[in-house]
Motif scaffolding. Structure first.
Motif, PDB file in Angstrom:
ATOM      1  N   ARG A 368       0.695  -1.138   0.054  1.00 23.10           N
ATOM      2  CA  ARG A 368       0.127  -0.055   0.143  1.00 23.10           C
ATOM      3  C   ARG A 368       0.986   1.333  -0.044  1.00 23.10           C
ATOM      4  O   ARG A 368       0.457   2.174  -0.644  1.00 23.10           O
ATOM      5  CB  ARG A 368      -0.977  -0.012   1.387  1.00 23.10           C
ATOM      6  CG  ARG A 368      -1.774   1.265   1.320  1.00 23.10           C
ATOM      7  CD  ARG A 368      -2.961   1.293   2.686  1.00 23.10           C
ATOM      8  NE  ARG A 368      -3.463   2.236   2.796  1.00 23.10           N
ATOM      9  CZ  ARG A 368      -4.469   2.755   1.713  1.00 23.10           C
ATOM     10  NH1 ARG A 368      -4.668   2.569   0.585  1.00 23.10           N
ATOM     11  NH2 ARG A 368      -4.948   3.936   1.885  1.00 23.10           N
ATOM     12  N   ILE A 369       2.002   1.188   0.656  1.00 18.18           N
ATOM     13  CA  ILE A 369       2.714   2.330   0.781  1.00 18.18           C
ATOM     14  C   ILE A 369       3.373   2.743  -0.559  1.00 18.18           C
ATOM     15  O   ILE A 369       3.202   3.830  -1.011  1.00 18.18           O
ATOM     16  CB  ILE A 369       3.942   2.512   1.651  1.00 18.18           C
ATOM     17  CG1 ILE A 369       3.323   1.978   3.280  1.00 18.18           C
ATOM     18  CG2 ILE A 369       4.838   3.593   1.615  1.00 18.18           C
ATOM     19  CD1 ILE A 369       2.748   3.115   3.843  1.00 18.18           C
ATOM     20  N   THR A 370       4.005   1.913  -1.426  1.00 17.59           N
ATOM     21  CA  THR A 370       4.602   2.207  -2.646  1.00 17.59           C
ATOM     22  C   THR A 370       3.413   2.603  -3.458  1.00 17.59           C
ATOM     23  O   THR A 370       3.825   3.162  -4.462  1.00 17.59           O
ATOM     24  CB  THR A 370       5.371   0.971  -3.043  1.00 17.59           C
ATOM     25  OG1 THR A 370       4.483  -0.240  -3.166  1.00 17.59           O
ATOM     26  CG2 THR A 370       6.656   0.904  -2.409  1.00 17.59           C
ATOM     27  N   HIS A 371       2.347   1.871  -3.259  1.00 19.70           N
ATOM     28  CA  HIS A 371       1.299   2.037  -4.334  1.00 19.70           C
ATOM     29  C   HIS A 371       0.906   3.589  -4.192  1.00 19.70           C
ATOM     30  O   HIS A 371       0.447   4.437  -5.236  1.00 19.70           O
ATOM     31  CB  HIS A 371       0.194   1.138  -4.012  1.00 19.70           C
ATOM     32  CG  HIS A 371      -0.900   1.316  -5.184  1.00 19.70           C
ATOM     33  ND1 HIS A 371      -0.699   1.046  -6.542  1.00 19.70           N
ATOM     34  CD2 HIS A 371      -2.255   1.200  -5.172  1.00 19.70           C
ATOM     35  CE1 HIS A 371      -1.837   0.895  -7.160  1.00 19.70           C
ATOM     36  NE2 HIS A 371      -2.601   1.083  -6.325  1.00 19.70           N
ATOM     37  N   LEU A 372       0.669   3.922  -2.956  1.00 18.16           N
ATOM     38  CA  LEU A 372       0.597   5.504  -2.799  1.00 18.16           C
ATOM     39  C   LEU A 372       1.197   6.520  -3.256  1.00 18.16           C
ATOM     40  O   LEU A 372       0.751   7.559  -4.264  1.00 18.16           O
ATOM     41  CB  LEU A 372       0.256   5.664  -1.316  1.00 18.16           C
ATOM     42  CG  LEU A 372      -0.946   5.359  -0.523  1.00 18.16           C
ATOM     43  CD1 LEU A 372      -0.921   5.559   1.062  1.00 18.16           C
ATOM     44  CD2 LEU A 372      -2.319   6.184  -1.167  1.00 18.16           C
ATOM     45  N   GLY A 373       2.754   6.136  -3.275  1.00 16.61           N
ATOM     46  CA  GLY A 373       3.758   6.974  -3.636  1.00 16.61           C
ATOM     47  C   GLY A 373       3.552   6.651  -5.449  1.00 16.61           C
ATOM     48  O   GLY A 373       3.722   8.038  -5.842  1.00 16.61           O
ATOM     49  N   ASN A 457     -10.547  13.593 -14.654  1.00 13.97           N
ATOM     50  CA  ASN A 457     -11.015  12.651 -13.400  1.00 13.97           C
ATOM     51  C   ASN A 457     -10.066  12.590 -12.117  1.00 13.97           C
ATOM     52  O   ASN A 457     -10.412  12.579 -11.078  1.00 13.97           O
ATOM     53  CB  ASN A 457     -11.488  11.488 -13.954  1.00 13.97           C
ATOM     54  CG  ASN A 457     -12.503  11.569 -15.182  1.00 13.97           C
ATOM     55  OD1 ASN A 457     -13.247  12.652 -14.942  1.00 13.97           O
ATOM     56  ND2 ASN A 457     -12.736  10.715 -16.066  1.00 13.97           N
ATOM     57  N   TRP A 458      -8.867  12.473 -12.649  1.00  8.57           N
ATOM     58  CA  TRP A 458      -7.832  12.196 -11.496  1.00  8.57           C
ATOM     59  C   TRP A 458      -7.598  13.150 -10.544  1.00  8.57           C
ATOM     60  O   TRP A 458      -7.440  12.822  -9.331  1.00  8.57           O
ATOM     61  CB  TRP A 458      -6.618  11.698 -12.052  1.00  8.57           C
ATOM     62  CG  TRP A 458      -5.488  11.472 -11.461  1.00  8.57           C
ATOM     63  CD1 TRP A 458      -4.148  11.817 -11.058  1.00  8.57           C
ATOM     64  CD2 TRP A 458      -5.415   9.977 -10.699  1.00  8.57           C
ATOM     65  NE1 TRP A 458      -3.446  11.064 -10.260  1.00  8.57           N
ATOM     66  CE2 TRP A 458      -4.150  10.057  -9.973  1.00  8.57           C
ATOM     67  CE3 TRP A 458      -6.281   8.877 -10.499  1.00  8.57           C
ATOM     68  CZ2 TRP A 458      -3.738   8.902  -9.172  1.00  8.57           C
ATOM     69  CZ3 TRP A 458      -5.653   7.852  -9.761  1.00  8.57           C
ATOM     70  CH2 TRP A 458      -4.485   7.853  -9.172  1.00  8.57           C
ATOM     71  N   GLN A 465      -6.838  11.785  -0.042  1.00 11.25           N
ATOM     72  CA  GLN A 465      -6.273  10.799  -0.803  1.00 11.25           C
ATOM     73  C   GLN A 465      -4.904  11.417  -1.419  1.00 11.25           C
ATOM     74  O   GLN A 465      -3.860  11.075  -1.350  1.00 11.25           O
ATOM     75  CB  GLN A 465      -6.915  10.292  -1.839  1.00 11.25           C
ATOM     76  CG  GLN A 465      -6.240   9.204  -3.031  1.00 11.25           C
ATOM     77  CD  GLN A 465      -6.307   7.856  -2.291  1.00 11.25           C
ATOM     78  OE1 GLN A 465      -6.910   7.560  -1.303  1.00 11.25           O
ATOM     79  NE2 GLN A 465      -5.240   7.145  -2.797  1.00 11.25           N
ATOM     80  N   LYS A 466      -4.975  12.800  -1.908  1.00  5.63           N
ATOM     81  CA  LYS A 466      -3.909  13.293  -2.315  1.00  5.63           C
ATOM     82  C   LYS A 466      -2.858  13.762  -1.470  1.00  5.63           C
ATOM     83  O   LYS A 466      -1.649  13.768  -1.572  1.00  5.63           O
ATOM     84  CB  LYS A 466      -4.435  14.707  -2.961  1.00  5.63           C
ATOM     85  CG  LYS A 466      -5.263  14.795  -4.204  1.00  5.63           C
ATOM     86  CD  LYS A 466      -5.755  15.833  -4.653  1.00  5.63           C
ATOM     87  CE  LYS A 466      -6.605  16.050  -5.865  1.00  5.63           C
ATOM     88  NZ  LYS A 466      -7.040  17.242  -6.395  1.00  5.63           N
ATOM     89  N   ALA A 467      -3.193  14.015  -0.068  1.00  2.00           N
ATOM     90  CA  ALA A 467      -2.376  14.553   0.770  1.00  2.00           C
ATOM     91  C   ALA A 467      -1.657  13.171   1.354  1.00  2.00           C
ATOM     92  O   ALA A 467      -0.316  13.150   1.505  1.00  2.00           O
ATOM     93  CB  ALA A 467      -2.945  14.884   2.106  1.00  2.00           C
TER      94      ALA A 467
END
Length: 479
Positions: A368-373, A457-458, A465-467
């Motif tokens: 999840r961490i790398t996916h957020l990055g 849309n993004w 989510q952006k933060a």
């Protein structure tokens, strides 16, 4: 009356403060003087300033640079390269070389990666077919088997391969195995001891144990290499574990691996034997490990390695050149997208100049961490015109790239800081129309199982989510 207890406690407090802040300031000075990438330097400084205790611990374990060291002396390296170089010099010059002469020369100059012609490439996009092919070729082994994996799991798949290796060793075949100590941290030692007791030479790569833990944990061998009798090789993204066959409850495991037959196997053999020297301090250069191989296909192939030891970031530099040189299109798949500034700028520049740049990521990842990055970089590339796709059918672990119906590459390298700067990686760069068209069709088939993400849309994602993505992005050089 003098309160000595109070005085001693004050002295201890002052001494602790001096040591504490001295350690932080000293670490910051070391990081600055190391002349690293400014982005990575600032990331470490921010962590040390705002989370000093955590920052010191993380830097102690993960931050120290090893790039000034060498794996092997130049004389020993020249001995190892003697036979592959002779095979390279003896072959005819291929016309394809001139299409990507800058890229080929870059790899030769930085990595001693010889371009070998006349190779046959078989591509596997799911675990069962790759495993079947691997087992079939292992059974044919007559002289030696060299195997190197980041993960060699003690499960049904790992035990199946282990038993085949034990069987071949009983038949007099030389078998050498390298596994990464962190990748196999939870694998019981008895799993590897069974192989050792059967006469197989097994070594762990950079064993991580206290007190040596801190100097090694950050530098892992992420390579997946198999060489059989010096003429058949496997390389790609698949390790030896059940999940590469079965996937997850929520989807398949989609990956890419290739089998090579031809002179390019000399490149895989060289990579393995160099790693063997690193773990065993035994230099193996006998000519029987580099047999004469006749042309058996049409592909020109370079085997390119990169590691945190040495002056260059070979695969990252090569991908930068490949993206920059693309004239029509450049398609890439990667499970993690934490690009260096060079890769990001190359993608943006190529897209802005009219090249069709496509990036495919998993919609759902295993980390999840790398996916957020990864998600934090998508607006940057979409603004430049890069087309972004989320693979929906399962977890996309493939590291496949293809360009202009001629160049393709498959290997262990992710598009992230860890692969480019910290891991030992290997990729096959293939210069061949037929292979490129096959890789292109694989990408387009995966694209049909994906959803395209559009910038309009993004940007409407929630601020939370952006933060979260932006915070993780600050740590991207350290992940």
């Amino acid at each position: 009356m003098i309160d000595w207890n109070y005085i001693l406690s004050q002295i201890a407090t002052v001494a602790f403060d001096i040591l504490y802040f001295g350690a932080i300031i000293g670490t910051i000075v070391i990081i600055i003087l190391d002349n690293r990438n400014p982005v990575k330097t600032m990331a470490w400084i921010l962590i040390l300033l705002f989370l000093p205790i955590v920052g010191l611990v993380f830097y102690f374990f993960f931050g120290r640079s090893q790039r000034r060291e060498r794996i092997i002396g130049q004389k020993s390296y020249d001995r190892l390269l003697k036979k592959p170089m002779a095979e390279y010099l003896a072959q005819d010059c291929s016309e394809v070389q001139y299409e990507y002469s800058r890229l080929i020369q870059l790899f030769q100059h930085t990595n001693q990666a010889f371009p070998f012609e006349g190779n046959r490439v078989a591509v596997y996009t799911e675990g069962y077919t790759k495993l079947q092919s691997l087992l079939r070729e292992l059974q044919k082994a007559k002289q030696h088997i060299h195997m190197e994996y980041y993960i060699f799991e003690d499960d049904a798949i790992g035990r199946l391969v282990r038993d085949v290796l034990i069987e071949k060793a009983s038949q007099g075949v030389e078998v050498r195995v390298i596994y990464d100590d962190v990748g196999c941290w939870h694998v019981p030692n008895r799993f590897f001891e069974e192989m050792r007791n059967a006469g197989i030479e097994v070594r762990s790569f950079l064993k991580v144990r206290f007190p040596l833990f801190t100097s090694k944990v950050n530098y892992r061998n992420h390579r997946k290499i198999v060489v059989i009798d010096g003429c058949v090789g496997f390389v790609g993204g698949m390790n030896l574990a059940e999940r590469y066959m079965r996937g997850f409850s929520w989807g398949i495991w989609r990956d890419t691996h290739i089998m090579l037959k031809g002179k390019a196997v000399h490149g895989l053999q060289t990579a393995f034997l160099l790693d063997w020297y690193f773990v065993d301090r035994t230099l193996i250069t006998a000519s029987r490990y580099f047999p004469k191989i006749d042309s058996c296909g049409s592909s020109l192939v370079q085997i390119v390695t990169s590691e945190p030891i040495g002056p260059w970031k070979e695969i990252m530099q090569g991908l930068t050149v490949a993206i920059t040189n693309a004239k029509k299109y450049f398609y890439m798949q990667t499970p993690y997208f934490l690009p260096t500034e060079q890769i990001l700028a190359a993608m943006q520049t190529a897209a802005l100049s009219g090249v069709d740049i496509r990036l495919m990521l998993p919609e759902r990842a295993d980390n999840r961490i790398t996916h957020l990055g990864s998600r934090s970089y998508l607006a940057d590339v979409m603004q430049a015109g890069v087309k972004v796709y989320f693979y929906k059918k399962g977890f996309l672990h493939s590291k496949l790239m293809v360009s202009d119906d001629l160049l393709s590459t498959v290997g262990s390298t992710n598009v992230d800081f860890r692969s480019f700067e910290h891991n030992f990686e290997v990729n096959a760069f293939i210069y061949d129309v037929n292979t490129a068209l096959e890789m292109k069709e694989i990408f387009l088939q995966d694209q049909r199982e994906s959803t395209q993400i559009f910038l309009k849309n993004w940007v409407k994602r929630s601020w939370r989510q952006k933060a979260a993505e932006s915070i993780i992005r600050l740590l991207a050089p350290l992940l």
